[in-house]
Design a protein around this motif. Structure first.
Motif, short mmCIF file in Angstrom:
data_model
loop_
_atom_site.label_atom_id
_atom_site.label_comp_id
_atom_site.label_asym_id
_atom_site.label_seq_id
_atom_site.Cartn_x
_atom_site.Cartn_y
_atom_site.Cartn_z
N ASP A 16 0.85 -1.19 0.00
CA ASP A 16 0.00 0.00 0.00
C ASP A 16 0.89 1.24 0.00
OD1 ASP A 16 -1.69 2.11 0.53
OD2 ASP A 16 -2.64 1.20 2.27
N PRO A 17 0.80 2.09 -1.02
CA PRO A 17 1.67 3.28 -1.07
C PRO A 17 1.54 4.17 0.15
CG PRO A 17 0.63 2.92 -3.20
CD PRO A 17 -0.03 1.98 -2.23
N ARG A 18 0.34 4.20 0.74
CA ARG A 18 0.14 5.05 1.93
C ARG A 18 0.96 4.53 3.11
NH1 ARG A 18 -1.14 10.24 3.02
NH2 ARG A 18 -2.03 10.44 5.11
N LEU A 19 0.94 3.22 3.32
CA LEU A 19 1.73 2.64 4.41
C LEU A 19 3.23 2.77 4.13
CD1 LEU A 19 -0.14 -0.62 5.46
CD2 LEU A 19 -0.17 1.63 6.55
N LEU A 20 3.62 2.52 2.90
CA LEU A 20 5.03 2.68 2.53
C LEU A 20 5.49 4.11 2.78
CD1 LEU A 20 5.14 0.68 -0.82
CD2 LEU A 20 6.27 0.03 1.31
N GLY A 21 4.60 5.05 2.48
CA GLY A 21 4.94 6.46 2.67
C GLY A 21 5.16 6.79 4.13
N TRP A 22 4.33 6.22 5.01
CA TRP A 22 4.51 6.48 6.44
C TRP A 22 5.83 5.91 6.94
CZ3 TRP A 22 4.23 9.16 10.49
CH2 TRP A 22 4.51 8.62 11.74
N VAL A 23 6.12 4.68 6.60
CA VAL A 23 7.38 4.06 7.03
C VAL A 23 8.56 4.89 6.53
CG1 VAL A 23 8.86 2.03 6.78
CG2 VAL A 23 6.41 1.75 7.19
N HIS A 24 8.45 5.38 5.31
CA HIS A 24 9.54 6.17 4.73
C HIS A 24 9.75 7.48 5.46
CE1 HIS A 24 12.16 8.14 1.86
NE2 HIS A 24 11.28 9.13 1.77
N VAL A 25 8.70 8.26 5.66
CA VAL A 25 8.89 9.58 6.29
C VAL A 25 9.33 9.45 7.74
CG1 VAL A 25 7.31 10.75 4.70
CG2 VAL A 25 6.42 9.85 6.87
N ALA A 26 8.82 8.41 8.44
CA ALA A 26 9.25 8.20 9.83
C ALA A 26 10.73 7.86 9.88
CB ALA A 26 8.42 7.10 10.47
N GLU A 27 11.17 7.06 8.93
CA GLU A 27 12.58 6.65 8.89
C GLU A 27 13.48 7.83 8.55
OE1 GLU A 27 14.54 4.17 5.52
OE2 GLU A 27 13.91 2.74 7.05
N VAL A 28 13.13 8.57 7.49
CA VAL A 28 13.97 9.69 7.07
C VAL A 28 14.04 10.75 8.15
CG1 VAL A 28 14.17 11.57 5.40
CG2 VAL A 28 13.61 9.27 4.62
N ASP A 29 12.89 11.08 8.73
CA ASP A 29 12.88 12.09 9.79
C ASP A 29 13.73 11.64 10.98
OD1 ASP A 29 11.58 14.60 10.95
OD2 ASP A 29 11.00 13.11 12.44
N SER A 30 13.68 10.36 11.31
CA SER A 30 14.42 9.85 12.46
C SER A 30 15.92 9.85 12.22
CB SER A 30 13.94 8.43 12.80
OG SER A 30 12.60 8.47 13.25
N PHE A 31 16.36 9.38 11.08
CA PHE A 31 17.80 9.37 10.81
C PHE A 31 18.35 10.78 10.70
CE2 PHE A 31 17.20 4.92 9.08
CZ PHE A 31 17.91 4.32 10.10
N LEU A 32 17.59 11.67 10.07
CA LEU A 32 18.05 13.05 9.95
C LEU A 32 18.11 13.73 11.31
CD1 LEU A 32 18.95 15.30 8.08
CD2 LEU A 32 16.55 15.90 7.73
N CYS A 33 17.09 13.52 12.12
CA CYS A 33 17.06 14.11 13.46
C CYS A 33 18.24 13.62 14.29
CB CYS A 33 15.73 13.76 14.13
SG CYS A 33 15.60 14.32 15.85
N ALA A 34 18.49 12.32 14.26
CA ALA A 34 19.60 11.76 15.04
C ALA A 34 20.95 12.29 14.55
CB ALA A 34 19.56 10.24 14.97
N HIS A 35 21.10 12.38 13.23
CA HIS A 35 22.38 12.88 12.71
C HIS A 35 22.60 14.34 13.10
CE1 HIS A 35 25.84 13.38 10.10
NE2 HIS A 35 25.29 14.51 9.69
N GLN A 36 21.55 15.14 13.01
CA GLN A 36 21.70 16.56 13.33
C GLN A 36 22.05 16.77 14.80
OE1 GLN A 36 22.21 17.44 10.23
NE2 GLN A 36 21.17 19.40 10.59
N ARG A 37 21.59 15.89 15.66
CA ARG A 37 21.89 16.05 17.09
C ARG A 37 23.18 15.37 17.49
NH1 ARG A 37 17.36 15.08 21.64
NH2 ARG A 37 16.51 16.89 20.52
N TYR A 38 23.47 14.20 16.92
CA TYR A 38 24.59 13.40 17.43
C TYR A 38 25.70 13.17 16.40
CZ TYR A 38 21.19 12.43 21.08
OH TYR A 38 20.27 12.57 22.07
N GLY A 39 25.48 13.56 15.17
CA GLY A 39 26.49 13.33 14.14
C GLY A 39 27.71 14.20 14.33
N ALA A 40 28.84 13.74 13.81
CA ALA A 40 30.08 14.51 13.93
C ALA A 40 30.02 15.79 13.11
CB ALA A 40 31.26 13.64 13.49
#
Length: 233
Positions: free
Chosen positions: A82-106
């Motif tokens: 389902d593209p809608r479910l795939l979209g949710w998994v994608h945005v949650a993942e991208v937002d999470s990795f970006l958030c973590a990198h911005q706070r803890y990345g070198a």
């Protein structure tokens, strides 16, 4: 990646259809590290692999998704393609990795770098079947907001959070650093995501204890995982 991955799992669990699919088909309780390894391998191949290798990885995941379908306890149908479910998994993942990198990345990214990362990830999302994935920070924020009416706490989501945060299958020697990573993953979640999962909000303690410990641990992990340099002749 450690903190962002844990955050993504917690955030993704708030969509009842996505969580039902994970609970019924992923086997995260019986083989959580195997599932994490498969996800990490997919991210590594689609990020650093050749175009052919990335395409093969995408095709494999799409084939797996075709088999993932069923009905929730409330009688709602779900299908992992389902593209809608795939979209949710994608945005949650991208937002999470970006958030973590911005706070803890070198080396945190500037605004243009953040947009470029989101745009790069959109290429993988589109290949997986996501329709019109976000391509910059503004679109990512808008898409997350658009999903919020669909999100809610379920028994499956709370059980998953409890398993991930409190009872991971780890040897005792690894528990202490894992607790630090998990606490920092929770600290990056917005309050609207914490409350349904019954996760704590500890202002003051998070800023003075949790985050400094997270920075110290991630610096240690980077040092430990840095490629060895050949000795000078």
């Amino acid at each position: 990646m450690f903190i962002g991955g844990l955050r993504a799992l917690l955030l993704q669990s708030l969509h009842p259809l996505a969580m039902a699919a994970v609970a019924a088909h992923s086997g995260y309780r019986g083989d959580p590290w195997g599932r994490l390894q498969r996800t990490s391998t997919f991210l590594a191949v689609t990020t650093y692999g050749t175009a052919d290798d990335a395409q093969q990885a995408v095709e494999h995941v799409r084939a797996v998704h075709e088999q993932v379908q069923g009905t929730t306890a409330a009688g709602e149908r779900y299908h992992a393609v389902d593209p809608r479910l795939l979209g949710w998994v994608h945005v949650a993942e991208v937002d999470s990795f970006l958030c973590a990198h911005q706070r803890y990345g070198a080396h945190p990214l500037d605004a243009a770098g953040c947009d470029a990362y989101i745009a790069d990830m959109a290429r993988v999302a589109a290949a997986l079947g996501v329709i019109d994935p976000p391509r910059d920070q503004a679109e990512l924020a808008d898409r997350l907001a658009a999903y919020r009416p669909e999100l809610r706490s379920t028994q499956e989501a709370r059980e998953a959070a409890h398993f991930i945060l409190r009872h991971p299958p780890l040897p005792w020697i690894a528990r202490a650093p894992y607790v630090v990573l998990a606490a920092n993953a929770v600290s990056t979640l917005p309050l609207w995501a914490r409350k349904p999962l019954r996760l704590p909000h500890l202002p003051g303690i998070e800023e003075t204890c949790v985050r400094p410990a997270g920075h110290a641990l991630t610096r240690t992990i980077r040092w430990a995982m840095a490629p060895s340099r050949p000795s000078p002749p």
